[in-house]
Write a protein that holds these residues in place. Structure first.
Motif, PDB file in Angstrom:
ATOM      1  N   LYS A 158      -4.996  30.658  65.814  1.00 58.59           N
ATOM      2  CA  LYS A 158      -6.141  29.773  65.592  1.00 58.59           C
ATOM      3  C   LYS A 158      -5.710  28.308  65.648  1.00 58.59           C
ATOM      4  O   LYS A 158      -6.396  27.472  66.247  1.00 58.59           O
ATOM      5  CB  LYS A 158      -6.775  30.066  64.230  1.00 58.59           C
ATOM      6  CG  LYS A 158      -7.560  31.364  64.196  1.00 58.59           C
ATOM      7  CD  LYS A 158      -8.161  31.592  62.814  1.00 58.59           C
ATOM      8  CE  LYS A 158      -8.938  32.906  62.765  1.00 58.59           C
ATOM      9  NZ  LYS A 158      -9.493  33.165  61.413  1.00 58.59           N
ATOM     10  N   ILE A 161      -4.901  27.432  69.317  1.00 63.51           N
ATOM     11  CA  ILE A 161      -6.126  27.332  70.127  1.00 63.51           C
ATOM     12  C   ILE A 161      -6.874  26.040  69.814  1.00 63.51           C
ATOM     13  O   ILE A 161      -7.331  25.322  70.725  1.00 63.51           O
ATOM     14  CB  ILE A 161      -7.031  28.551  69.885  1.00 63.51           C
ATOM     15  CG1 ILE A 161      -6.373  29.819  70.444  1.00 63.51           C
ATOM     16  CG2 ILE A 161      -8.398  28.347  70.540  1.00 63.51           C
ATOM     17  CD1 ILE A 161      -7.101  31.093  70.089  1.00 63.51           C
ATOM     18  N   ASN A 162      -7.011  25.751  68.534  1.00 64.34           N
ATOM     19  CA  ASN A 162      -7.708  24.514  68.140  1.00 64.34           C
ATOM     20  C   ASN A 162      -7.000  23.285  68.697  1.00 64.34           C
ATOM     21  O   ASN A 162      -7.641  22.334  69.160  1.00 64.34           O
ATOM     22  CB  ASN A 162      -7.793  24.420  66.609  1.00 64.34           C
ATOM     23  CG  ASN A 162      -8.815  25.386  66.031  1.00 64.34           C
ATOM     24  OD1 ASN A 162      -9.784  25.735  66.690  1.00 64.34           O
ATOM     25  ND2 ASN A 162      -8.597  25.821  64.808  1.00 64.34           N
ATOM     26  N   ILE A 165      -7.759  23.043  72.429  1.00 65.29           N
ATOM     27  CA  ILE A 165      -9.099  22.503  72.662  1.00 65.29           C
ATOM     28  C   ILE A 165      -9.106  20.991  72.464  1.00 65.29           C
ATOM     29  O   ILE A 165      -9.697  20.235  73.252  1.00 65.29           O
ATOM     30  CB  ILE A 165     -10.129  23.161  71.725  1.00 65.29           C
ATOM     31  CG1 ILE A 165     -10.166  24.683  71.933  1.00 65.29           C
ATOM     32  CG2 ILE A 165     -11.507  22.560  71.940  1.00 65.29           C
ATOM     33  CD1 ILE A 165     -10.567  25.112  73.301  1.00 65.29           C
ATOM     34  N   LEU A 183      -4.241  28.552  77.802  1.00 63.91           N
ATOM     35  CA  LEU A 183      -5.475  29.331  77.762  1.00 63.91           C
ATOM     36  C   LEU A 183      -5.634  30.225  78.990  1.00 63.91           C
ATOM     37  O   LEU A 183      -6.162  31.333  78.894  1.00 63.91           O
ATOM     38  CB  LEU A 183      -6.679  28.396  77.626  1.00 63.91           C
ATOM     39  CG  LEU A 183      -6.770  27.617  76.304  1.00 63.91           C
ATOM     40  CD1 LEU A 183      -7.925  26.621  76.346  1.00 63.91           C
ATOM     41  CD2 LEU A 183      -6.937  28.573  75.123  1.00 63.91           C
ATOM     42  N   LYS A 190     -10.013  34.916  72.396  1.00 65.57           N
ATOM     43  CA  LYS A 190     -11.460  34.774  72.226  1.00 65.57           C
ATOM     44  C   LYS A 190     -11.772  33.377  71.700  1.00 65.57           C
ATOM     45  O   LYS A 190     -11.127  32.903  70.777  1.00 65.57           O
ATOM     46  CB  LYS A 190     -11.976  35.840  71.250  1.00 65.57           C
ATOM     47  CG  LYS A 190     -11.837  37.258  71.781  1.00 65.57           C
ATOM     48  CD  LYS A 190     -12.407  38.272  70.800  1.00 65.57           C
ATOM     49  CE  LYS A 190     -12.282  39.691  71.343  1.00 65.57           C
ATOM     50  NZ  LYS A 190     -12.837  40.693  70.392  1.00 65.57           N
ATOM     51  N   LEU A 191     -12.772  32.776  72.319  1.00 64.77           N
ATOM     52  CA  LEU A 191     -13.185  31.439  71.918  1.00 64.77           C
ATOM     53  C   LEU A 191     -14.579  31.497  71.293  1.00 64.77           C
ATOM     54  O   LEU A 191     -15.428  32.279  71.723  1.00 64.77           O
ATOM     55  CB  LEU A 191     -13.207  30.494  73.130  1.00 64.77           C
ATOM     56  CG  LEU A 191     -11.876  30.279  73.859  1.00 64.77           C
ATOM     57  CD1 LEU A 191     -12.083  29.365  75.060  1.00 64.77           C
ATOM     58  CD2 LEU A 191     -10.819  29.709  72.939  1.00 64.77           C
ATOM     59  N   SER A 192     -14.761  30.672  70.300  1.00 65.50           N
ATOM     60  CA  SER A 192     -16.085  30.586  69.674  1.00 65.50           C
ATOM     61  C   SER A 192     -17.016  29.789  70.583  1.00 65.50           C
ATOM     62  O   SER A 192     -16.566  29.085  71.505  1.00 65.50           O
ATOM     63  CB  SER A 192     -15.968  29.907  68.313  1.00 65.50           C
ATOM     64  OG  SER A 192     -15.591  28.550  68.471  1.00 65.50           O
ATOM     65  N   GLN A 195     -16.100  26.179  70.560  1.00 67.26           N
ATOM     66  CA  GLN A 195     -14.938  25.845  71.388  1.00 67.26           C
ATOM     67  C   GLN A 195     -15.305  25.864  72.877  1.00 67.26           C
ATOM     68  O   GLN A 195     -14.851  25.008  73.648  1.00 67.26           O
ATOM     69  CB  GLN A 195     -13.803  26.832  71.095  1.00 67.26           C
ATOM     70  CG  GLN A 195     -13.193  26.672  69.702  1.00 67.26           C
ATOM     71  CD  GLN A 195     -12.239  27.798  69.341  1.00 67.26           C
ATOM     72  OE1 GLN A 195     -12.422  28.935  69.762  1.00 67.26           O
ATOM     73  NE2 GLN A 195     -11.223  27.474  68.564  1.00 67.26           N
ATOM     74  N   ILE A 196     -16.101  26.836  73.274  1.00 67.80           N
ATOM     75  CA  ILE A 196     -16.547  26.904  74.674  1.00 67.80           C
ATOM     76  C   ILE A 196     -17.351  25.658  75.040  1.00 67.80           C
ATOM     77  O   ILE A 196     -17.185  25.082  76.125  1.00 67.80           O
ATOM     78  CB  ILE A 196     -17.372  28.184  74.905  1.00 67.80           C
ATOM     79  CG1 ILE A 196     -16.466  29.419  74.832  1.00 67.80           C
ATOM     80  CG2 ILE A 196     -18.084  28.124  76.259  1.00 67.80           C
ATOM     81  CD1 ILE A 196     -17.206  30.739  74.928  1.00 67.80           C
ATOM     82  N   LYS A 221     -14.431  34.201  79.749  1.00 65.09           N
ATOM     83  CA  LYS A 221     -15.080  34.005  78.448  1.00 65.09           C
ATOM     84  C   LYS A 221     -16.585  34.215  78.584  1.00 65.09           C
ATOM     85  O   LYS A 221     -17.365  33.278  78.672  1.00 65.09           O
ATOM     86  CB  LYS A 221     -14.766  32.593  77.920  1.00 65.09           C
ATOM     87  CG  LYS A 221     -13.272  32.270  77.831  1.00 65.09           C
ATOM     88  CD  LYS A 221     -12.588  33.200  76.843  1.00 65.09           C
ATOM     89  CE  LYS A 221     -11.121  32.857  76.672  1.00 65.09           C
ATOM     90  NZ  LYS A 221     -10.292  33.287  77.798  1.00 65.09           N
TER      91      LYS A 221
END
Length: 339
Positions: A158, A161-162, A165, A183, A190-192, A195-196, A221
């Motif tokens: 997490k 990924i953050n 982004i 990425l 999996k992206l929220s 984030q997308i 995604k």
């Protein structure tokens, strides 16, 4: 050495010890008997001579007494030496016997330890102890370890990924490239929706080259946001993004009717567009169902055939050669386009 042989050796040593003691005591008894006999015999002779030769013995009595005293002293000395020697032999025998017995005990103890160790090793070997321990450890510890590791990995992922982004949003070239590579090489991430959306927003502020990199990330995604994004890119007829957009729909198996509707709009708006042939060529290796529906779509084929005849024929032949790598001739001949 087994238990019965150890017991036999112990009994032999004990018997030998008793034998030596018996011999020594017998020797002492004999010496004492001889000495007693000598004393008794000498006294008897003395009395006999005293009775027959009273006068002579009386004169010699003192000398005889001294001689007997000297003999007695000598015998006592010899007897003392014999006793001392016998005691020394007895003690030596005792020490040897005890030592041997201790050796037997030590050997037996070592044998017992060795036997026990061999038994344990045999049990461990025969029962596959390593696997047994591993199984127990796995049953008892693995769930906890996996849980802890998963939690830590999830937390780390997490955070990474953050950060990725954020690096994309920063538009810093070096950070952007590293984030995109991370990425893209981890498509399972999996992206929220949040984030997308950040990635989509970033794509509006960069050039086409980097925009394609962002599409490479969003390609896997599937979401309403990404579907809307690729729908717009497809309608924009941007040569850079058209293939990515088609791949997104085919790969994620988005509802075909939605895809066909977009293609129809493009072809209706621009009859010269090559979107139809591009869709067939792109989908043939990704989604067989999509491809067959494209080859049987009355709406799309009618628009496709409105182009110059030679172009239509050339495109059909090129597509056919490539489609044979993915479909049988019978399958192709049964379609609306090749019937």
């Amino acid at each position: 050495m087994n238990h019965s042989s150890e017991k036999l050796q112990y009994e032999k040593l004990t018997s030998y010890f008793k034998y030596l003691v018996g011999i020594t005591m017998s020797a002492i008894t004999i010496i004492c008997a001889v000495a007693g006999f000598l004393f008794w015999n000498s006294g008897k002779e003395m009395r006999e001579e005293f009775n027959t030769k009273n006068e002579e013995l009386r004169n010699d009595f003192k000398a005889i007494q001294e001689d007997l005293k000297e003999q007695k002293t000598t015998m006592q000395f010899e007897l003392s030496k014999l006793i001392e020697k016998s005691n020394a032999e007895i003690e030596k025998t005792r020490i040897n016997a005890v030592s041997e017995i201790e050796n037997v005990k030590t050997y037996a103890s070592n044998e017992a330890r060795s036997e026990a160790r061999n038994k344990i090793n045999e049990v461990f070997t025969n029962k596959n102890f390593d696997d047994f321990v591993a199984k127990i450890a796995k049953e008892r510890m693995e769930p906890q370890i996996i849980n802890l590791v998963d939690k830590r990995l999830n937390q780390n992922e997490k955070e990474i990924i953050n950060q990725a982004i954020n690096d994309i949003e920063s538009l810093d070239k070096s950070k952007f490239i590293l984030a995109i590579n991370y990425l893209q090489t981890n498509p399972q991430i999996k992206l929220s929706d949040n984030q997308i959306q950040k990635i989509i927003n970033s794509s509006k502020a960069i050039n086409d080259e980097y925009k394609l990199s962002i599409m490479g990330v969003l390609l896997f995604k599937k979401s309403d946001l990404t579907t809307d994004f690729f729908s717009k890119e497809l309608e924009n007829q941007n040569n850079y993004s058209e293939v990515f957009a088609i791949q997104y729909f085919a790969f994620n198996k988005i509802e075909y009717n939605k895809f066909e509707e977009i293609i129809y709009k493009i072809m209706k708006k621009n009859p010269e567009s090559g979107i139809y042939t591009n869709s067939v060529e792109t989908c043939r290796t990704i989604n067989k169902s999509y491809t067959l529906r494209l080859l049987n779509s009355t709406l799309l084929i009618d628009l496709f055939k409105k182009r110059p005849a030679d172009e239509v024929q050339g495109s059909k032949e090129n597509m056919y050669r490539n489609l044979k790598n993915n479909f049988t001739e019978a399958e192709l001949k049964s379609t609306l386009l090749y019937n």
